[in-house]
Design a protein around this motif. Structure first.
Motif, short mmCIF file in Angstrom:
data_model
loop_
_atom_site.label_atom_id
_atom_site.label_comp_id
_atom_site.label_asym_id
_atom_site.label_seq_id
_atom_site.Cartn_x
_atom_site.Cartn_y
_atom_site.Cartn_z
N THR A 125 4.70 -4.04 -4.04
CA THR A 125 5.07 -2.47 -3.81
C THR A 125 5.46 -1.92 -2.23
O THR A 125 6.36 -1.98 -1.71
CB THR A 125 4.09 -1.41 -4.33
N VAL A 126 4.31 -2.72 -1.40
CA VAL A 126 4.44 -2.41 0.20
C VAL A 126 5.50 -3.27 0.48
O VAL A 126 6.37 -2.98 1.51
CB VAL A 126 3.01 -2.74 0.90
N GLY A 127 5.43 -4.53 -0.04
CA GLY A 127 6.56 -5.62 0.40
C GLY A 127 8.00 -4.94 0.13
O GLY A 127 8.76 -5.26 1.16
N LEU A 128 8.18 -4.29 -0.91
CA LEU A 128 9.37 -4.01 -1.41
C LEU A 128 9.76 -2.65 -0.42
O LEU A 128 10.96 -2.92 -0.08
CB LEU A 128 9.50 -3.57 -2.81
N ILE A 129 8.80 -1.79 -0.07
CA ILE A 129 9.49 -0.71 0.98
C ILE A 129 9.53 -1.32 2.17
O ILE A 129 10.61 -0.86 2.71
CB ILE A 129 8.17 0.26 0.66
N LEU A 130 8.85 -2.29 2.68
CA LEU A 130 9.12 -2.67 4.01
C LEU A 130 10.53 -3.78 3.96
O LEU A 130 11.13 -3.64 4.96
CB LEU A 130 7.91 -3.54 4.63
N TYR A 131 10.55 -4.34 2.96
CA TYR A 131 11.90 -5.03 2.57
C TYR A 131 13.27 -4.36 2.91
O TYR A 131 14.19 -4.37 3.56
CB TYR A 131 11.91 -5.92 1.38
N VAL A 132 13.22 -3.20 2.23
CA VAL A 132 14.40 -2.42 2.17
C VAL A 132 14.54 -1.56 3.65
O VAL A 132 15.60 -1.55 4.17
CB VAL A 132 14.14 -1.16 1.08
N THR A 133 13.28 -1.48 4.21
CA THR A 133 13.51 -0.77 5.48
C THR A 133 13.97 -1.82 6.30
O THR A 133 14.66 -1.25 7.30
CB THR A 133 12.03 -0.18 5.99
N ALA A 134 13.58 -3.02 6.34
CA ALA A 134 13.97 -4.13 7.05
C ALA A 134 15.47 -4.28 7.08
O ALA A 134 16.27 -4.64 7.95
CB ALA A 134 13.32 -5.30 6.82
N LEU A 135 16.18 -4.36 5.81
CA LEU A 135 17.44 -4.42 5.44
C LEU A 135 18.38 -3.21 6.25
O LEU A 135 19.19 -3.47 6.78
CB LEU A 135 17.85 -4.38 3.92
N ARG A 136 17.75 -2.06 6.28
CA ARG A 136 18.43 -1.01 6.89
C ARG A 136 18.41 -1.09 8.61
O ARG A 136 19.32 -0.84 9.28
CB ARG A 136 17.78 0.30 6.56
N GLU A 137 17.16 -1.68 9.05
CA GLU A 137 17.21 -1.94 10.31
C GLU A 137 17.97 -3.12 10.74
O GLU A 137 18.68 -3.07 11.94
CB GLU A 137 15.69 -2.31 10.87
N SER A 186 10.03 -15.15 12.11
CA SER A 186 10.82 -14.22 11.03
C SER A 186 11.28 -13.03 11.74
O SER A 186 10.92 -12.71 12.74
CB SER A 186 9.35 -13.80 10.27
N ARG A 187 12.29 -12.53 11.13
CA ARG A 187 12.90 -11.33 11.96
C ARG A 187 12.17 -10.22 11.61
O ARG A 187 12.41 -9.01 12.22
CB ARG A 187 14.31 -11.26 11.38
N ASN A 188 11.26 -10.06 10.84
CA ASN A 188 10.24 -9.09 10.48
C ASN A 188 8.80 -9.27 9.92
O ASN A 188 8.20 -9.15 9.26
CB ASN A 188 10.88 -8.22 9.32
N PRO A 189 8.24 -10.04 11.17
CA PRO A 189 6.83 -10.63 10.85
C PRO A 189 5.92 -9.30 10.90
O PRO A 189 4.93 -9.57 10.03
CB PRO A 189 6.53 -11.21 12.27
N LEU A 190 6.12 -8.18 11.54
CA LEU A 190 5.25 -7.06 11.27
C LEU A 190 5.09 -6.68 9.78
O LEU A 190 3.95 -6.35 9.38
CB LEU A 190 5.54 -5.88 12.36
N TYR A 191 6.38 -6.43 9.32
CA TYR A 191 6.31 -6.12 7.82
C TYR A 191 5.77 -7.12 6.72
O TYR A 191 4.94 -6.83 5.92
CB TYR A 191 7.79 -5.89 7.34
N PHE A 192 5.83 -8.42 7.26
CA PHE A 192 5.58 -9.46 6.53
C PHE A 192 3.82 -9.37 6.51
O PHE A 192 3.19 -9.61 5.27
CB PHE A 192 5.93 -10.89 7.04
N PHE A 193 3.28 -9.14 7.56
CA PHE A 193 1.92 -9.26 7.81
C PHE A 193 1.35 -8.02 7.16
O PHE A 193 0.13 -8.06 6.91
CB PHE A 193 1.27 -9.37 9.42
N SER A 194 1.94 -6.90 7.28
CA SER A 194 1.54 -5.71 6.60
C SER A 194 1.52 -6.04 4.94
O SER A 194 0.57 -5.46 4.40
CB SER A 194 2.52 -4.48 6.79
N THR A 195 2.48 -6.93 4.35
CA THR A 195 2.44 -7.00 3.23
C THR A 195 1.06 -7.74 2.74
O THR A 195 0.59 -7.45 1.83
CB THR A 195 3.72 -7.63 2.62
#
Length: 201
Positions: free
Chosen positions: A112-124, A81-90
């Motif tokens: 809610t947590v997943g959405l915040i991190l998903y949007v952050t991941a898009l920006r990153e 995954s390109r964003n495993p840290l965010y996935f596991f936080s979710t």
């Protein structure tokens, strides 16, 4: 030129959100009787999911720690995954909801947590695409954006880890793990004082 995402701000927003959840937990009504086997099973599943999320976060930090935005990490969890840290936080946030005995609350909190991190991941991703060009494009074409694909796992025979990012991540792990005794205390409190709470649905 696109700037890198402010990681300190993202971390502080998520920490604040987790602390804001604390008073809300008083008003979440379990979907089953607190004394029943069904509630205990859901709570135990939540603990396991929470621990899996925290361990996944540590695994991700081992590989990424101190290198975020300076290279395209592609080994270990980042090969799935390109964003495993965010996935596991979710996943960890979803586990907290399950521990409350309310599947609907688990979906709400994890979502809610997943959405915040998903949007952050898009920006990153936009920053990394600009910064690393073809290297990032090849990685993005091969590896899923958010949900890991275990079939794609790969890791070098040896890896170098940095200890400072792990030390910083320890605080976040404690924030997540403190919900385990806290939920037990809330169950005792609600049972002792007859707090019924609000059923989400």
């Amino acid at each position: 030129m696109r700037a890198a995402v402010n990681q300190k701000m993202r971390i502080n927003v998520l920490r604040g959100m987790m602390l804001a959840v604390l008073p809300i937990l008083l008003f979440v009504r379990p979907q089953m009787s607190v004394d029943g086997a069904g509630h205990e099973l859901l709570e135990a599943a939540g603990v396991l999911v929470l621990i899996a999320g925290v361990l996944g976060r540590f695994w991700s930090i081992l590989y990424l720690g101190g290198r975020k935005n300076s290279e395209v990490m592609q080994d270990g969890p980042f090969s799935m995954s390109r964003n495993p840290l965010y996935f596991f936080s979710t996943v960890a946030a979803f586990g907290i909801g399950l521990m409350m005995g309310a599947f609907s609350f688990a979906v709400l909190l994890g979502g809610t947590v997943g959405l915040i991190l998903y949007v952050t991941a898009l920006r990153e991703a936009a920053f990394l695409r600009q910064e690393f060009g073809a290297t990032f494009e090849a990685y993005a074409a091969r590896v899923p954006f958010f949900i890991p694909d275990p079939r794609k796992f790969r890791a070098a025979p040896e890896a170098v880890f940095r200890t400072e990012p792990l030390r910083r991540n320890l605080f976040d792990a404690f924030v997540f793990l403190c919900f385990i005794p806290l939920v037990e205390l809330l169950d005792v409190f609600k049972d002792s004082f007859g707090v019924t709470g609000i059923a989400l649905w």
